[in-house]
Write a protein that holds these residues in place. Structure first.
Motif, mmCIF file in Angstrom:
data_model
loop_
_atom_site.group_PDB
_atom_site.id
_atom_site.type_symbol
_atom_site.label_atom_id
_atom_site.label_comp_id
_atom_site.label_asym_id
_atom_site.label_seq_id
_atom_site.Cartn_x
_atom_site.Cartn_y
_atom_site.Cartn_z
ATOM 1 N N SER A 1 0.842 -1.196 0.000
ATOM 2 C CA SER A 1 0.000 0.000 0.000
ATOM 3 C C SER A 1 0.879 1.248 0.000
ATOM 4 O O SER A 1 2.045 1.202 0.401
ATOM 5 N N ILE A 2 0.284 2.318 -0.484
ATOM 6 C CA ILE A 2 1.035 3.563 -0.641
ATOM 7 C C ILE A 2 0.640 4.538 0.469
ATOM 8 O O ILE A 2 -0.546 4.743 0.729
ATOM 9 N N ILE A 3 1.617 5.107 1.127
ATOM 10 C CA ILE A 3 1.350 6.152 2.113
ATOM 11 C C ILE A 3 1.878 7.470 1.534
ATOM 12 O O ILE A 3 3.060 7.580 1.215
ATOM 13 N N THR A 4 0.984 8.436 1.393
ATOM 14 C CA THR A 4 1.404 9.737 0.861
ATOM 15 C C THR A 4 2.170 10.495 1.941
ATOM 16 O O THR A 4 1.723 10.561 3.083
ATOM 17 N N VAL A 5 3.305 11.051 1.583
ATOM 18 C CA VAL A 5 4.116 11.799 2.557
ATOM 19 C C VAL A 5 4.054 13.302 2.245
ATOM 20 O O VAL A 5 3.672 14.104 3.077
ATOM 21 N N GLU A 6 4.428 13.668 1.019
ATOM 22 C CA GLU A 6 4.407 15.065 0.563
ATOM 23 C C GLU A 6 5.041 16.031 1.574
ATOM 24 O O GLU A 6 4.444 17.017 1.972
ATOM 25 N N ARG A 7 6.242 15.716 1.996
ATOM 26 C CA ARG A 7 6.949 16.624 2.920
ATOM 27 C C ARG A 7 8.300 17.022 2.327
ATOM 28 O O ARG A 7 8.976 16.209 1.707
ATOM 29 N N LYS A 8 8.664 18.269 2.548
ATOM 30 C CA LYS A 8 9.923 18.771 2.010
ATOM 31 C C LYS A 8 11.104 18.137 2.726
ATOM 32 O O LYS A 8 11.089 18.009 3.955
ATOM 33 N N VAL A 9 12.126 17.772 1.967
ATOM 34 C CA VAL A 9 13.303 17.130 2.552
ATOM 35 C C VAL A 9 13.994 18.084 3.541
ATOM 36 O O VAL A 9 14.454 17.671 4.592
ATOM 37 N N GLU B 1 12.592 20.499 5.268
ATOM 38 C CA GLU B 1 11.551 21.218 6.033
ATOM 39 C C GLU B 1 12.051 21.693 7.398
ATOM 40 O O GLU B 1 11.705 22.786 7.841
#
Lengths: 214, 149
Positions: free
Chosen positions: A2-10, A12
């Protein structure tokens, strides 16, 4: 699977601390410069000459970043300026967390201008915001006029480009107009200042620009 | 970085520098002297934080997908190497880093032309104006992770 969306800046965490630093600098009315260049371009020498000229008029502090040794901080301390050395122990750039730690050893009361001399490197430091107002990139005439196109990110993010060691122009294959053209290609808004930290030629343009920033 | 670039070129030309390059990669990923090492550390920390918010069953990470713009100047081989070295003996040991590099593109505000940048020339190839807006190439984020549940 399954895929977990992260969308966080490296970066940050760095950006978060840089924003925190920026608000401290604004609140305390401290103008902050992030000084960047490759090793040996004359960052510390320019800083020494600058401090000598402005320390009576402007209250200045300095953060020195180096991979090893506190030699540069020792050079600055001679001018009776508050200075703190960050030794990165191999790290190729300063980040906002290191600057935040360094600020703990500086008394910021009354300081009007803070110079952060980054680790000598034209690649990595370009990606790390330190909460500064302006990024200054220094290139010396002994390095080559193609630096801006070889390290585009650095010249793209810089506000001011200082060409140092102009006293050596007669001895090196450095073409100032080619250098300008290369830098303008990457960043049309770049401001150029040409000087020799050693002889003092052109230093007044740099000092004038600095004073205008306050 | 410049030494590395030279070595990479030499490596691509299949010269002896291949050995130097490998040696350099090993040193680079073990020490803290590379940009890519601290980037890999940040990626791992964010992935571990993400996992903490998930049910315990989702602990086996197979793939970590990151998106990196060309402006960031990351060397993918170095980032892979740093990542692989740093995840050994952690819960991410079996995971693979997948890097998508996004080229730099821009939009010309003078003539409305959208173009891919060539050789970091930030002027419009159509009308030569430098009044452009960079649209892609500054990305630097972890998009998603794939876990075995």
């Amino acid at each position: 699977m399954s895929i977990i969306t992260v969308e966080r800046k490296v970066l940050e965490k760095n950006d978060e601390v840089a924003a925190e630093l920026k608000s401290i600098f604004i609140k305390r009315k401290i103008f902050v410069l992030n000084v960047l260049s490759s090793p040996g371009s004359g960052k510390t020498t320019l800083l020494e000459k600058t401090l000598k000229q402005i320390k009576e008029d402007i209250k200045v502090a300095v953060i020195e970043g180096d991979v090893q040794t506190d030699y540069d901080a020792q050079r600055i301390a001679k001018y009776k300026i508050p200075v703190v050395q960050i030794v990165t122990n191999g790290g190729c750039h300063l980040d906002a967390l290191l600057v935040r730690d360094a600020l703990k050893s500086l008394t910021l009361d009354g300081i009007q201008m803070l110079f952060i001399e980054n680790v000598g490197n034209l690649v990595c430091p370009a990606s790390y915001d330190l909460g500064e107002h302006k990024k200054i990139v220094i290139v010396s005439t002994t390095e080559g006029d193609d630096k801006p196109v070889k390290y585009p990110k650095m010249f793209r993010v810089a506000d001011v480009c200082i060409l140092n060691k102009i006293d050596l122009l007669a001895y090196v294959d450095f073409d100032v107009s080619t250098f300008h053209a290369n830098a303008k290609k990457v960043n049309p808004n770049l401001l150029f200042i040409e000087l020799s930290a050693k002889t003092g030629a052109g230093l007044e343009d740099w000092l004038k620009w600095l004073k205008e920033q306050l | 970085m410049s030494v590395l670039t030279i070595l990479r070129h030499a490596f691509q030309n299949k010269t002896i520098a291949f050995y130097c390059y490998n040696a350099y990669l090993k040193t680079a990923a073990c020490g803290k002297d590379m940009h890519e090492t601290s980037i890999a550390q940040n990626i791992i920390a964010i992935v571990q934080e993400t996992l903490k918010e998930q049910p315990a069953s989702a602990s086996s990470v197979k793939t970590v997908r990151v998106v990196i713009g060309e402006m960031i100047a990351v060397v993918p081989e170095l980032l892979h190497h740093a990542y692989d070295s740093l995840v050994s003996n952690t819960q991410l040991e079996q995971s693979r880093l997948e890097i998508s590099i996004i080229p730099i593109s821009a939009h010309c505000l003078s003539c409305d032309y959208t173009f891919g940048l060539k050789e970091f020339d930030f002027s419009c190839p159509g009308c030569h104006s430098s009044n452009i807006e960079v649209q892609t190439g500054n990305e630097f984020f972890i998009k998603e992770i794939e876990v075995e549940s």
